[in-house]
Design an enzyme around this catalytic site. Structure first.
Site, PDB file in Angstrom:
ATOM      1  N   PRO A  31       0.844  -1.203   0.000  1.00  0.00           N
ATOM      2  CA  PRO A  31       0.000   0.000   0.000  1.00  0.00           C
ATOM      3  C   PRO A  31       0.875   1.247   0.000  1.00  0.00           C
ATOM      4  CG  PRO A  31       0.034  -1.007   2.180  1.00  0.00           C
ATOM      5  CD  PRO A  31       0.805  -1.926   1.280  1.00  0.00           C
ATOM      6  N   THR A  33       0.952   5.369  -0.513  1.00  0.00           N
ATOM      7  CA  THR A  33       0.311   6.665  -0.672  1.00  0.00           C
ATOM      8  C   THR A  33       0.970   7.425  -1.816  1.00  0.00           C
ATOM      9  OG1 THR A  33      -0.389   6.839   1.625  1.00  0.00           O
ATOM     10  CG2 THR A  33      -0.058   8.907   0.445  1.00  0.00           C
ATOM     11  N   ALA A  64      -3.449   3.748   1.069  1.00  0.00           N
ATOM     12  CA  ALA A  64      -4.326   3.915   2.220  1.00  0.00           C
ATOM     13  C   ALA A  64      -5.517   4.794   1.848  1.00  0.00           C
ATOM     14  CB  ALA A  64      -3.555   4.536   3.379  1.00  0.00           C
ATOM     15  N   HIS A 182      -5.579  -0.723   8.281  1.00  0.00           N
ATOM     16  CA  HIS A 182      -4.260  -0.122   8.505  1.00  0.00           C
ATOM     17  C   HIS A 182      -4.083   0.111  10.004  1.00  0.00           C
ATOM     18  CE1 HIS A 182      -0.577   1.848   7.995  1.00  0.00           C
ATOM     19  NE2 HIS A 182      -0.859   2.696   7.015  1.00  0.00           N
ATOM     20  N   HIS A 185       2.062   2.158  11.640  1.00  0.00           N
ATOM     21  CA  HIS A 185       2.701   3.426  11.283  1.00  0.00           C
ATOM     22  C   HIS A 185       2.134   4.670  11.959  1.00  0.00           C
ATOM     23  CE1 HIS A 185       4.355   1.369   7.414  1.00  0.00           C
ATOM     24  NE2 HIS A 185       4.950   0.973   8.526  1.00  0.00           N
ATOM     25  N   TYR A 187      -0.921   5.561  12.939  1.00  0.00           N
ATOM     26  CA  TYR A 187      -2.247   6.084  12.641  1.00  0.00           C
ATOM     27  C   TYR A 187      -3.235   5.646  13.728  1.00  0.00           C
ATOM     28  CZ  TYR A 187       0.097   7.315   8.358  1.00  0.00           C
ATOM     29  OH  TYR A 187       1.000   7.852   7.465  1.00  0.00           O
ATOM     30  N   ARG A 274      13.215  -4.534  10.804  1.00  0.00           N
ATOM     31  CA  ARG A 274      14.114  -3.852   9.871  1.00  0.00           C
ATOM     32  C   ARG A 274      13.262  -3.089   8.874  1.00  0.00           C
ATOM     33  NH1 ARG A 274      16.611  -7.315   5.275  1.00  0.00           N
ATOM     34  NH2 ARG A 274      14.423  -7.182   4.720  1.00  0.00           N
ATOM     35  N   ALA A 302       6.684  -7.106   5.408  1.00  0.00           N
ATOM     36  CA  ALA A 302       7.126  -5.885   4.740  1.00  0.00           C
ATOM     37  C   ALA A 302       8.356  -5.368   5.464  1.00  0.00           C
ATOM     38  CB  ALA A 302       6.023  -4.826   4.768  1.00  0.00           C
ATOM     39  N   GLY A 304      11.536  -3.240   3.484  1.00  0.00           N
ATOM     40  CA  GLY A 304      12.756  -2.986   2.728  1.00  0.00           C
ATOM     41  C   GLY A 304      13.378  -4.207   2.092  1.00  0.00           C
ATOM     42  N   GLY A 325       7.365  -2.118  -2.011  1.00  0.00           N
ATOM     43  CA  GLY A 325       6.852  -0.781  -2.202  1.00  0.00           C
ATOM     44  C   GLY A 325       7.619  -0.012  -3.244  1.00  0.00           C
ATOM     45  N   ARG A 326       8.737   0.585  -2.853  1.00  0.00           N
ATOM     46  CA  ARG A 326       9.514   1.413  -3.780  1.00  0.00           C
ATOM     47  C   ARG A 326       9.934   0.652  -5.031  1.00  0.00           C
ATOM     48  NH1 ARG A 326      11.029   2.497   1.472  1.00  0.00           N
ATOM     49  NH2 ARG A 326      11.009   4.673   2.147  1.00  0.00           N
TER      50      ARG A 326
END
Length: 370
Positions: A31, A33, A64, A182, A185, A187, A274, A302, A304, A325-326
């Site tokens: 996910p 943003t 999200a 979610h 992180h 939230y 990590r 998840a 990295g 992600g990236r």
């Protein structure tokens, strides 16, 4: 005539049965943003963005998506609380399904990670607490002072639970295969779970059972609304995003996965100790392996991962699926690149959160035919 030897299958590209869903590989679109849903309405350019990253039997998570008009904390993030938003999601979901993908909507509420400018009538954001955040660097690189939050009254909490329930119902109406809550992180859900934020003295504060009560009420309501087999949750007990810390994150993580087992939800998506930040990979002496062993459903990791890390995690049975992600953002054909061990496009950080409908969004190149 001699034939070419078959390319050995790597662990990330082995099939997996996740509940009722038959996945062709274990690479999940995280996910992410992207801030390109103008006025909180998903846009047509998202059709191409998500369908580019879809493979037959691949599993994707949306960015999200807000559950109500109090849930927002960033410009141009999507919602799913209005009819207009539901209708806007439908062609995006249809495009993913047309290519054989499995698509879940991640639903969130930012809680105190907001400002009065994002709130109805300029009111204060809501949270488990009235403790505010220090000035934060926002996704667009600017510094922002968040408005001090208002502590939710005990009698208001069922209304927020209902917002998540209705958002889940709307997600199914939009065609999604399920939802991810979610709970990570920093939230709102995590603002209740972690004891360095939650300073309540009612039944939603104090003990670990009380701090997790709200989240589990959301899980229960959503599972009853759309079916537990369509529900996942993302957790980050070891993370400290948004000043959201816990004095015993391992105990928190273990409590949550054991409690989640009672609801028979589809999966738990855990952010590893990590984590890759903007500047470095941050190592932590803890492990989520005990949570993986305790949880009875599908376990998704998840944090990295690269190709080698992800393959090792699956091969060593530390996880079932791995989110990217990236790397997936910059490589819409990531499963193919991993299969061929091909070079990867470099992501452009300065376009992560811009509002351009193409640049840094749908213009990353695919591999040429090989």
């Amino acid at each position: 005539m001699a034939t070419e030897p078959d390319t050995p299958t790597i662990p990330l590209l082995t099939p997996y049965k996740m509940g009722n869903f038959n996945l062709s590989h274990r690479i999940v679109l995280a996910p992410l943003t992207r801030q390109r849903s103008y006025d909180n309405i998903p846009q047509p350019h998202a059709i191409l963005y998500y369908s580019q990253r879809t493979t037959q039997g691949g599993f994707l998570l949306t960015e999200a998506t807000g559950v109500s008009d109090t849930a927002q904390g960033l410009l141009h993030t999507p919602g799913i609380w209005t009819k207009e938003q539901v209708e806007a999601w439908k062609p995006i979901v249809n495009a993913v399904h047309a290519k054989g993908g499995i698509f879940f909507c991640q639903i969130w509420h930012v809680g105190r990670f907001s400002s009065s400018v994002f709130q109805p009538n300029g009111q204060a954001p809501i949270s488990s607490t009235d403790k505010g955040l220090k000035p934060q660097i926002r996704n667009d690189g600017t510094s922002d002072e968040h408005t001090p939050p208002r502590r939710l009254r005990t009698d208001e909490i069922p209304h927020i639970v209902n917002d998540f329930r209705l958002a889940a119902r709307n997600a199914i109406e939009a065609g999604f295969d399920g939802v991810e809550l979610h709970g990570a992180h920093g939230y709102l859900l995590e603002q209740f779970m972690k004891d360095e934020v939650n300073d309540r003295t009612d039944e939603y504060g104090g003990s670990i059972e009380n701090r997790c009560r709200f989240v589990l009420e959301v899980v229960d309501a959503v599972a009853k609304e759309i079916g537990a087999e369509r529900v996942g949750i993302r957790l980050s007990p070891f993370a400290e995003h948004g000043e959201c810390r816990d004095s015993n994150p391992k105990a928190l993580g273990l409590y949550m996965v054991n409690a989640l087992n009672k609801y028979n939800i589809l999966y738990c998506h855990m952010v590893q100790p990590r984590m890759k930040t903007a500047l470095e990979v941050v190592q932590c002496p803890h492990s989520h392996v005990p949570m993986r062993k305790a949880f009875k459903g599908t376990f998704i990791s998840a944090g990295g991962y690269n190709r080698e890390d992800g393959n090792n995690a699956v091969a060593e049975n530390k996880t079932d699926l791995v989110t990217y992600g990236r790397l997936f953002l910059a490589n819409p054909d990531l499963p193919k690149r991993f299969a061929l061990d091909a070079p990867l496009n470099k992501y452009q950080r300065d376009t992560f959160y811009t509002q351009d409908p193409v640049v840094g969004y749908t213009d990353y190149p695919f591999l040429q035919c090989q």
